[in-house]
Design a protein around this motif. Structure first.
Motif, PDB file in Angstrom:
ATOM      1  N   LEU A 230       1.184  -1.221   0.212  1.00 54.16           N
ATOM      2  CA  LEU A 230      -0.399  -0.383   0.030  1.00 54.16           C
ATOM      3  C   LEU A 230       1.139   1.052  -0.430  1.00 54.16           C
ATOM      4  O   LEU A 230       2.168   1.713   0.358  1.00 54.16           O
ATOM      5  N   VAL A 231       0.644   2.219  -0.817  1.00 55.84           N
ATOM      6  CA  VAL A 231       1.193   3.837  -0.917  1.00 55.84           C
ATOM      7  C   VAL A 231       0.442   4.289   0.258  1.00 55.84           C
ATOM      8  O   VAL A 231      -0.440   5.073  -0.325  1.00 55.84           O
ATOM      9  N   HIS A 232       1.396   5.259   0.415  1.00 51.26           N
ATOM     10  CA  HIS A 232       0.573   6.134   1.424  1.00 51.26           C
ATOM     11  C   HIS A 232       0.767   7.879   0.465  1.00 51.26           C
ATOM     12  O   HIS A 232       2.140   8.140   0.337  1.00 51.26           O
TER      13      HIS A 232
ATOM     14  N   PHE B  35      11.726   0.780  -2.928  1.00 53.97           N
ATOM     15  CA  PHE B  35      10.908   2.251  -2.475  1.00 53.97           C
ATOM     16  C   PHE B  35      12.477   3.094  -1.743  1.00 53.97           C
ATOM     17  O   PHE B  35      13.338   3.258  -0.750  1.00 53.97           O
ATOM     18  N   ARG B  36      11.492   4.535  -2.214  1.00 55.11           N
ATOM     19  CA  ARG B  36      12.444   5.570  -2.932  1.00 55.11           C
ATOM     20  C   ARG B  36      11.659   6.890  -1.947  1.00 55.11           C
ATOM     21  O   ARG B  36      10.872   7.197  -3.016  1.00 55.11           O
TER      22      ARG B  36
ATOM     23  N   GLU C 236       5.108  12.670  -4.189  1.00 53.65           N
ATOM     24  CA  GLU C 236       3.289  11.463  -4.545  1.00 53.65           C
ATOM     25  C   GLU C 236       3.342  10.612  -3.551  1.00 53.65           C
ATOM     26  O   GLU C 236       2.218  10.426  -2.466  1.00 53.65           O
ATOM     27  N   VAL C 237       4.244  10.044  -2.953  1.00 58.68           N
ATOM     28  CA  VAL C 237       4.537   8.731  -2.394  1.00 58.68           C
ATOM     29  C   VAL C 237       5.346   8.825  -0.992  1.00 58.68           C
ATOM     30  O   VAL C 237       6.592   8.967  -1.802  1.00 58.68           O
ATOM     31  N   ASP C 238       4.877   8.781   0.030  1.00 58.13           N
ATOM     32  CA  ASP C 238       6.317   9.474   1.144  1.00 58.13           C
ATOM     33  C   ASP C 238       6.630   8.093   1.913  1.00 58.13           C
ATOM     34  O   ASP C 238       7.366   7.825   2.746  1.00 58.13           O
ATOM     35  N   ARG C 239       4.708   6.776   2.019  1.00 59.54           N
ATOM     36  CA  ARG C 239       5.487   5.564   2.624  1.00 59.54           C
ATOM     37  C   ARG C 239       4.850   4.741   1.638  1.00 59.54           C
ATOM     38  O   ARG C 239       4.200   4.897   0.855  1.00 59.54           O
TER      39      ARG C 239
END
Length: 142
Positions: free
Chosen positions: A31-33, A101-102, A106-109
């Motif tokens: 899942l992306v935050h 992941f970095r 757009e997506v921080d976690r």
């Protein structure tokens, strides 16, 4: 809120990104935050003009999660209003095959969670339906 009858449909695509736990082979979902919306979702995004939906889905996975993926079965398509405009999002099951992941703008976690925990974390109820549809598309763990 309804949209004007001539509003073009916003075309988007994404994936329910999964992998097997190296510890026990159990299913984990990514899942992306998105800080802009402070929500948890599956990786997805708008298609570029004339972009193939599956290609766009895999591009969005790479951009948002840093992972490459092997696509599997197509999952149910979602239709809803976004900012008053009709939106259609096509989804595929996709196995993570590599990458890291970095955080980005757009997506921080990202989180890798078992299906029940992923369903509980997802912000939109419609995204939970995709978790329910995924297992039927997967081959049994070895």
């Amino acid at each position: 809120m309804s949209s004007p009858p001539d509003s073009p449909v916003v075309e988007a695509a994404g994936c329910v990104l999964w992998r097997r736990s190296p510890a026990d082979g159990s299913l984990l979902l990514c899942l992306v935050h998105r800080p802009k919306y402070d929500d948890w979702s599956h990786p997805k995004g708008k298609l570029k003009p004339d972009e193939d939906a599956l290609r766009g889905a895999l591009r969005e996975v790479a951009e948002e999660t840093g992972h490459t993926a092997a696509p599997g079965a197509e999952l149910p398509t979602q239709h809803y209003l976004a900012n008053g405009r009709p939106k259609r999002v096509r989804y595929w099951a996709a196995e993570a095959t590599g990458g890291e992941f970095r955080p980005n703008t757009e997506v921080d976690r990202v989180l890798w969670l078992p299906p029940a925990a992923a369903k509980a974390r997802l912000t939109q109820a419609r995204d939970r339906d995709l978790v329910d549809a995924l297992p039927a598309t997967l081959r049994p763990a070895r």
